[in-house]
Design a protein around this motif. Structure first.
Motif, PDB file in Angstrom:
ATOM      1  N   ASN A  27       0.829  -1.196   0.000  1.00 26.39           N
ATOM      2  CA  ASN A  27       0.000   0.000   0.000  1.00 26.39           C
ATOM      3  C   ASN A  27       0.872   1.259   0.000  1.00 26.39           C
ATOM      4  OD1 ASN A  27      -1.764   2.078   0.506  1.00 26.39           O
ATOM      5  ND2 ASN A  27      -2.829   1.034   2.180  1.00 26.39           N
ATOM      6  N   ARG A  28       0.773   2.038  -1.042  1.00 25.80           N
ATOM      7  CA  ARG A  28       1.583   3.252  -1.178  1.00 25.80           C
ATOM      8  C   ARG A  28       1.200   4.335  -0.171  1.00 25.80           C
ATOM      9  NH1 ARG A  28       4.659   2.110  -5.298  1.00 25.80           N
ATOM     10  NH2 ARG A  28       3.929   1.015  -7.122  1.00 25.80           N
ATOM     11  N   THR A  29       0.129   4.132   0.575  1.00 26.34           N
ATOM     12  CA  THR A  29      -0.252   5.100   1.606  1.00 26.34           C
ATOM     13  C   THR A  29      -0.015   4.538   3.002  1.00 26.34           C
ATOM     14  OG1 THR A  29      -2.545   4.353   1.575  1.00 26.34           O
ATOM     15  CG2 THR A  29      -1.981   6.191   0.104  1.00 26.34           C
ATOM     16  N   SER A  30       0.859   3.560   3.117  1.00 27.91           N
ATOM     17  CA  SER A  30       1.176   2.938   4.396  1.00 27.91           C
ATOM     18  C   SER A  30       1.600   3.991   5.418  1.00 27.91           C
ATOM     19  CB  SER A  30       2.323   1.934   4.202  1.00 27.91           C
ATOM     20  OG  SER A  30       2.800   1.495   5.454  1.00 27.91           O
ATOM     21  N   ARG A  31       1.277   3.728   6.685  1.00 27.09           N
ATOM     22  CA  ARG A  31       1.704   4.645   7.751  1.00 27.09           C
ATOM     23  C   ARG A  31       3.184   4.480   8.064  1.00 27.09           C
ATOM     24  NH1 ARG A  31      -2.829   2.736  11.350  1.00 27.09           N
ATOM     25  NH2 ARG A  31      -1.039   1.955  12.467  1.00 27.09           N
ATOM     26  N   HIS A  32       3.772   3.372   7.657  1.00 24.15           N
ATOM     27  CA  HIS A  32       5.184   3.131   7.935  1.00 24.15           C
ATOM     28  C   HIS A  32       6.052   3.970   6.992  1.00 24.15           C
ATOM     29  CE1 HIS A  32       9.036   0.910   7.919  1.00 24.15           C
ATOM     30  NE2 HIS A  32       8.778   0.890   9.207  1.00 24.15           N
ATOM     31  N   TYR A  33       6.893   4.799   7.547  1.00 19.67           N
ATOM     32  CA  TYR A  33       7.663   5.770   6.764  1.00 19.67           C
ATOM     33  C   TYR A  33       8.522   5.112   5.675  1.00 19.67           C
ATOM     34  CZ  TYR A  33      10.838   9.483   5.510  1.00 19.67           C
ATOM     35  OH  TYR A  33      11.564  10.390   4.787  1.00 19.67           O
ATOM     36  N   LEU A  34       9.364   4.147   6.053  1.00 18.27           N
ATOM     37  CA  LEU A  34      10.270   3.536   5.076  1.00 18.27           C
ATOM     38  C   LEU A  34       9.488   2.825   3.974  1.00 18.27           C
ATOM     39  CD1 LEU A  34      13.074   2.871   4.038  1.00 18.27           C
ATOM     40  CD2 LEU A  34      13.148   0.950   5.651  1.00 18.27           C
ATOM     41  N   ALA A  35       8.459   2.084   4.343  1.00 20.06           N
ATOM     42  CA  ALA A  35       7.648   1.381   3.333  1.00 20.06           C
ATOM     43  C   ALA A  35       7.015   2.380   2.373  1.00 20.06           C
ATOM     44  CB  ALA A  35       6.565   0.552   4.020  1.00 20.06           C
ATOM     45  N   ARG A  36       6.419   3.413   2.916  1.00 13.32           N
ATOM     46  CA  ARG A  36       5.758   4.416   2.074  1.00 13.32           C
ATOM     47  C   ARG A  36       6.756   5.064   1.117  1.00 13.32           C
ATOM     48  NH1 ARG A  36       3.915   7.422   5.894  1.00 13.32           N
ATOM     49  NH2 ARG A  36       5.458   9.073   5.742  1.00 13.32           N
ATOM     50  N   ARG A  37       7.947   5.399   1.604  1.00 13.12           N
ATOM     51  CA  ARG A  37       8.969   6.032   0.770  1.00 13.12           C
ATOM     52  C   ARG A  37       9.460   5.077  -0.317  1.00 13.12           C
ATOM     53  NH1 ARG A  37       9.711  10.031  -0.742  1.00 13.12           N
ATOM     54  NH2 ARG A  37      11.952  10.167  -0.616  1.00 13.12           N
ATOM     55  N   LEU A  38       9.710   3.812   0.030  1.00 11.50           N
ATOM     56  CA  LEU A  38      10.185   2.850  -0.968  1.00 11.50           C
ATOM     57  C   LEU A  38       9.141   2.617  -2.050  1.00 11.50           C
ATOM     58  CD1 LEU A  38      11.929   0.278   1.389  1.00 11.50           C
ATOM     59  CD2 LEU A  38      13.070   1.757  -0.290  1.00 11.50           C
ATOM     60  N   LEU A  39       7.884   2.608  -1.668  1.00  4.07           N
ATOM     61  CA  LEU A  39       6.811   2.361  -2.631  1.00  4.07           C
ATOM     62  C   LEU A  39       6.503   3.564  -3.517  1.00  4.07           C
ATOM     63  CD1 LEU A  39       4.565   0.166  -0.348  1.00  4.07           C
ATOM     64  CD2 LEU A  39       5.566  -0.553  -2.526  1.00  4.07           C
ATOM     65  N   THR A  40       7.167   4.702  -3.277  1.00  2.00           N
ATOM     66  CA  THR A  40       6.973   5.837  -4.178  1.00  2.00           C
ATOM     67  C   THR A  40       7.640   5.588  -5.524  1.00  2.00           C
ATOM     68  OG1 THR A  40       8.933   7.049  -3.411  1.00  2.00           O
ATOM     69  CG2 THR A  40       6.818   7.543  -2.315  1.00  2.00           C
ATOM     70  N   HIS A  41       8.619   4.709  -5.563  1.00  2.00           N
ATOM     71  CA  HIS A  41       9.285   4.378  -6.824  1.00  2.00           C
ATOM     72  C   HIS A  41       8.350   3.492  -7.642  1.00  2.00           C
ATOM     73  CE1 HIS A  41      12.146   2.884  -9.727  1.00  2.00           C
ATOM     74  NE2 HIS A  41      13.042   3.763  -9.276  1.00  2.00           N
ATOM     75  N   GLN A  42       8.083   3.873  -8.867  1.00  2.00           N
ATOM     76  CA  GLN A  42       7.152   3.128  -9.716  1.00  2.00           C
ATOM     77  C   GLN A  42       7.599   1.693  -9.986  1.00  2.00           C
ATOM     78  OE1 GLN A  42       4.142   4.023 -10.486  1.00  2.00           O
ATOM     79  NE2 GLN A  42       4.380   6.028  -9.550  1.00  2.00           N
ATOM     80  N   GLY A  43       8.891   1.427  -9.838  1.00  4.48           N
ATOM     81  CA  GLY A  43       9.403   0.090 -10.099  1.00  4.48           C
ATOM     82  C   GLY A  43       9.245  -0.866  -8.931  1.00  4.48           C
ATOM     83  N   VAL A  44       8.861  -0.371  -7.752  1.00  4.07           N
ATOM     84  CA  VAL A  44       8.731  -1.209  -6.556  1.00  4.07           C
ATOM     85  C   VAL A  44       7.292  -1.688  -6.427  1.00  4.07           C
ATOM     86  CG1 VAL A  44       8.926  -1.283  -4.037  1.00  4.07           C
ATOM     87  CG2 VAL A  44      10.614  -0.010  -5.377  1.00  4.07           C
ATOM     88  N   LEU A  45       7.107  -3.011  -6.447  1.00  9.19           N
ATOM     89  CA  LEU A  45       5.771  -3.600  -6.315  1.00  9.19           C
ATOM     90  C   LEU A  45       5.403  -3.879  -4.868  1.00  9.19           C
ATOM     91  CD1 LEU A  45       5.932  -6.144  -9.270  1.00  9.19           C
ATOM     92  CD2 LEU A  45       4.814  -3.905  -9.221  1.00  9.19           C
ATOM     93  N   SER A  46       6.391  -4.343  -4.090  1.00 12.01           N
ATOM     94  CA  SER A  46       6.131  -4.659  -2.687  1.00 12.01           C
ATOM     95  C   SER A  46       7.429  -4.610  -1.900  1.00 12.01           C
ATOM     96  CB  SER A  46       5.498  -6.049  -2.543  1.00 12.01           C
ATOM     97  OG  SER A  46       6.433  -7.061  -2.872  1.00 12.01           O
TER      98      SER A  46
END
Length: 171
Positions: A27-46
């Protein structure tokens, strides 16, 4: 760290990033900072977090060289910000006695190798001898996942519980 899946890569740190059993974030709107930031890259699926490591599953058309640079920069930023540790809230209180026993077997014999390869396996339930699991992280789209399930997980469980004739099914 390379994984058997060409679209999965495991990154390890010397800092704890996660507590509890592995947690996958898509989820690109995750509350977890690192997860949310990593998922901003279009190439990252999970992103699959596990203790002091995480596994990125990428889109096949994105080069690792580009993604590695982004991941390194994003991780450094999160660590400098002292981003909080992601905590797992999974509860297994409603499992049957067999499900608990199977999970204990999976946790002690199978998961260490799956985690080394940047993946995770989650037990969903067991019904009529069918062990339903979900593969996550690098294992989710790995070409060798069927071999892992049948040759590794199913064989190990049937060796441990021969009276149940278990069949492992990925959902």
């Amino acid at each position: 760290h390379e994984t058997p899946n060409p679209n999965g890569r495991r990154y390890q740190t010397n800092r704890t990033l996660h507590s509890g059993s592995p947690t996958e974030v898509t989820n690109r709107t995750s509350r977890h900072y690192l997860a949310r930031r990593l998922l901003t890259h279009q190439g990252v699926l999970s992103v699959l977090f596990h203790h002091n490591a995480f596994t990125i599953e990428r889109r096949p058309d994105v080069q690792w060289k580009q993604l590695d640079h982004f991941v390194e920069r994003t991780l450094r930023e999160a660590l400098l910000r002292c981003a909080p540790v992601l905590e797992d809230s999974a509860k297994h209180a409603e499992w049957t006695e067999l499900e608990h026993a199977v999970w204990t077997c999976i946790e002690s014999t199978i998961l260490p190798n799956i985690h080394k390869d940047g993946g995770d396996l989650q037990l969903i339930d067991i019904t009529d001898g069918e062990v339903r699991v979900t593969l996550r992280g690098a294992c989710a789209s790995c070409p060798a996942s069927t071999l892992t399930l049948k040759g590794g997980v199913e064989r190990t469980l049937n060796d441990a519980f021969p009276e149940h004739n278990l069949k492992v099914v990925a959902i």
